[in-house]
Scaffold this active site. Structure first.
Site, PDB file in Angstrom:
ATOM      1  N   ARG A 198      13.913 -21.844 -18.509  1.00 22.89           N
ATOM      2  CA  ARG A 198      14.760 -21.006 -17.641  1.00 22.89           C
ATOM      3  C   ARG A 198      14.566 -19.568 -18.082  1.00 22.89           C
ATOM      4  NH1 ARG A 198      20.997 -21.714 -15.900  1.00 22.89           N
ATOM      5  NH2 ARG A 198      19.956 -23.128 -14.475  1.00 22.89           N
ATOM      6  N   ARG A 208      25.398 -26.601 -17.462  1.00 17.27           N
ATOM      7  CA  ARG A 208      25.046 -27.847 -16.783  1.00 17.27           C
ATOM      8  C   ARG A 208      23.580 -28.226 -16.925  1.00 17.27           C
ATOM      9  NH1 ARG A 208      29.376 -26.345 -14.102  1.00 17.27           N
ATOM     10  NH2 ARG A 208      28.545 -24.336 -14.616  1.00 17.27           N
ATOM     11  N   THR A 209      22.708 -27.285 -16.564  1.00 17.83           N
ATOM     12  CA  THR A 209      21.289 -27.633 -16.454  1.00 17.83           C
ATOM     13  C   THR A 209      20.741 -28.064 -17.808  1.00 17.83           C
ATOM     14  OG1 THR A 209      21.109 -26.043 -14.658  1.00 17.83           O
ATOM     15  CG2 THR A 209      19.057 -26.814 -15.617  1.00 17.83           C
ATOM     16  N   LYS A 221      12.941 -11.150 -32.964  1.00 20.48           N
ATOM     17  CA  LYS A 221      12.118 -10.263 -33.801  1.00 20.48           C
ATOM     18  C   LYS A 221      10.978  -9.670 -32.976  1.00 20.48           C
ATOM     19  CE  LYS A 221      12.945 -13.133 -37.876  1.00 20.48           C
ATOM     20  NZ  LYS A 221      12.308 -14.087 -38.793  1.00 20.48           N
ATOM     21  N   HIS A 254      14.858 -23.148  -8.301  1.00 17.49           N
ATOM     22  CA  HIS A 254      15.600 -24.014  -9.225  1.00 17.49           C
ATOM     23  C   HIS A 254      15.449 -25.433  -8.665  1.00 17.49           C
ATOM     24  CE1 HIS A 254      18.416 -25.516 -11.998  1.00 17.49           C
ATOM     25  NE2 HIS A 254      19.474 -24.790 -11.742  1.00 17.49           N
TER      26      HIS A 254
HETATM   27  C1  NCD Z   1      23.006 -21.925 -10.956  1.00 17.98           C
HETATM   28  C2  NCD Z   1      21.883 -21.222 -11.648  1.00 17.98           C
HETATM   29  O1  NCD Z   1      21.956 -20.921 -12.838  1.00 17.98           O
HETATM   30  O2  NCD Z   1      20.916 -20.998 -10.976  1.00 17.98           O
HETATM   31  N1  NCD Z   1      23.711 -22.828 -11.715  1.00 17.98           N
HETATM   32  C3  NCD Z   1      23.165 -24.043 -12.057  1.00 17.98           C
HETATM   33  O3  NCD Z   1      22.048 -24.155 -12.515  1.00 17.98           O
HETATM   34  N2  NCD Z   1      23.911 -25.134 -11.807  1.00 17.98           N
HETATM   35  C4  NCD Z   1      23.814 -21.076 -10.085  1.00 17.98           C
HETATM   36  C5  NCD Z   1      24.566 -19.901 -10.647  1.00 17.98           C
HETATM   37  O4  NCD Z   1      24.353 -19.432 -11.760  1.00 17.98           O
HETATM   38  O5  NCD Z   1      25.404 -19.393  -9.891  1.00 17.98           O
END
Ligand code: NCD
Length: 311
Positions: free
Chosen positions: A105, A55-56, A83, A133
């Protein structure tokens, strides 16, 4: 808003409101036949995703495209990270190519703050370890206010694996900054060892909390962050903390069910609950694009005119 979006705390209540306000414009842009505006033409964004994401990442990519930004498709799995290249060298390399924004991320808390020291680009935290987040929290605030009006005075129950959840940490800060009351619900083993500084109540009894909740926000069991079994079995966890149709029956008529995804149907949420109208996961995903467009515009679009209707 400053040059970066790293945490809800740094954004503050005024910053949250600014993003939410502007997101309405981008909901309108996203509904157009051609959902694209030239606001970030000439800007380049790079994705640095060291952890899995559906999603993100897709949401940020869609947001960038709708704003006409260029993107650098860096994939950690097929890069020199394999590497042995360090994070710092990777960041300096992509910065040297001329990038305006890095969306990161990473599995370790704090990494976006380090990256900020190594680049002139804006940095957006798309999830760092258990820590933050912020764009998830913003899209969740937007979705609640779209359905229920102002968060002020609302009661949000966040249920499940709070301990390992960056979503819980960001959302508690954002919901309370906008005046909501938050109750964390879960077994002791899934709550952080200390809740000092968390501006919320705690309960181990979901059935006691459900009737007064305006929003029940469910979290996934994050097995990848656990090195021991923290619940006796998934079946017992579901009985105590899963959102079942029976529990939906105890909710107020207007109350929403939310989940950041990915969902484990049958564990934290019964399959039929996930398909109810009051379960707004599809709205969360749809709004996520508009909210991320607002964030990118605020960070990178200074001096560019707002994309009002018809532009
Ligand atoms: C979450 C995350 O990765 O922090 N998902 C997201 O970004 N929509 C929550 C999760 O992984 O459970």
């Amino acid at each position: 808003m400053t040059n970066h979006l790293l945490s809800i705390e740094e954004l503050g209540a005024d910053g949250i409101r600014e993003v939410l306000q502007l997101s309405h414009t981008f909901v309108e842009v996203s509904a157009r036949a051609i959902p694209r505006v030239p606001a970030l033409r000439g800007k380049t964004l790079a994705w640095l995703f060291y952890e899995d994401s559906t999603r993100t990442r897709l949401s940020f990519e869609t947001a960038a495209k709708r704003l006409s930004a260029d993107t650098m498709n860096f994939s950690v799995g097929s890069s020199s990270v394999n590497k042995g290249e360090s994070l710092r060298d990777t960041v300096e390399t992509i910065s040297a190519m001329g990038v305006d924004c890095i969306v990161v991320r990473h599995g370790s808390s704090g990494v976006p703050w380090r990256i900020r020291e190594w680049t002139d680009a804006s940095v957006i935290n798309a999830g760092d370890g258990w820590h933050q987040h912020p764009t998830q929290a913003l899209l969740d605030c937007f979705t609640i206010e779209q359905r229920l009006g102002p968060l002020d005075g609302r009661h949000v129950a966040i249920v499940g694996d709070i301990k390992h959840s960056r979503v819980a940490r960001s959302n508690v800060e954002a919901f309370t900054a906008l005046g909501a009351d938050v109750t964390l619900v879960g077994p002791r083993t899934l709550l952080p060892p200390s809740l000092d500084g968390w501006p919320c109540k705690v309960s181990h009894d979901l059935d006691a909390v459900v009737p007064s909740a305006d929003v029940v926000y469910l979290l996934r069991m994050q097995n990848e962050r656990m090195n021991e079994a923290l619940v006796p079995s998934m079946r017992e966890y579901s009985m105590g903390y899963g959102m079942t149709m029976e529990r939906v029956g105890a909710l107020a008529d207007h109350a929403l069910v939310m989940h950041p995804g990915p969902m484990n149907r049958g564990v934290e949420i019964a399959p039929e609950v996930a398909d109810l109208d009051r379960a707004v996961m599809v709205d969360q995903v749809r709004n996520g694009v508009a909210v991320r467009m607002a964030v990118l515009y605020l960070l990178l679009g200074s001096g560019v005119e707002l994309p009002v209707e018809g532009v």
